[in-house]
Design an enzyme around this catalytic site. Structure first.
Site, PDB file in Angstrom:
ATOM      1  CB  THR A  32      -0.920   0.080   1.245  1.00  0.00           C
ATOM      2  OG1 THR A  32      -0.135   0.430   2.386  1.00  0.00           O
ATOM      3  CG2 THR A  32      -1.657  -1.223   1.481  1.00  0.00           C
ATOM      4  CB  CYS A  33       0.826   4.497  -1.383  1.00  0.00           C
ATOM      5  SG  CYS A  33      -0.882   4.853  -1.810  1.00  0.00           S
ATOM      6  CB  SER A  34      -1.918   3.401   3.660  1.00  0.00           C
ATOM      7  OG  SER A  34      -2.434   3.834   4.905  1.00  0.00           O
TER       8      SER A  34
END
Length: 100
Positions: A32-34
């Site tokens: 993810t890019c979280s």
């Protein structure tokens, strides 16, 4: 907020479907890019709770060397732009799973 909770629900659903599609010994990379722990290790935790009989986290001692960046989390790796080794990359979370 509700937005991350909705994301987690979708992510768990997608990842669970992907684990069902894996062959035995198949590898799945979840990324993810979280920076939200619930969307990262939290999703992996939910997968292990529901599919832990057939899914395992792949722990590799040389994982950090392979990536060369980031820091270890409970189940994966977090790459943050403010971490010296990350060279401005990120945010990105990566976990590697295997069907057993």
């Amino acid at each position: 907020s509700n937005s991350y909770k909705q994301n987690v629900k979708k992510q768990v659903s997608l990842l669970k479907a992907a684990t069902h599609a894996l062959s035995n010994n198949g590898i799945l990379v979840y990324s993810t890019c979280s920076i939200n722990v619930y969307e990262n290790d939290g999703v992996i935790e939910k997968i292990l709770q529901s599919r832990g009989d057939v899914i395992e986290v792949v722990e590799e001692d040389d994982h950090h060397v392979t990536f060369g960046v980031g820091e270890k989390t409970k189940y994966g790796w977090m790459i943050l732009p403010d971490h010296a080794s990350c060279l401005g990359m990120g945010p990105m979370y990566i976990a590697k799973l295997r069907k057993v």
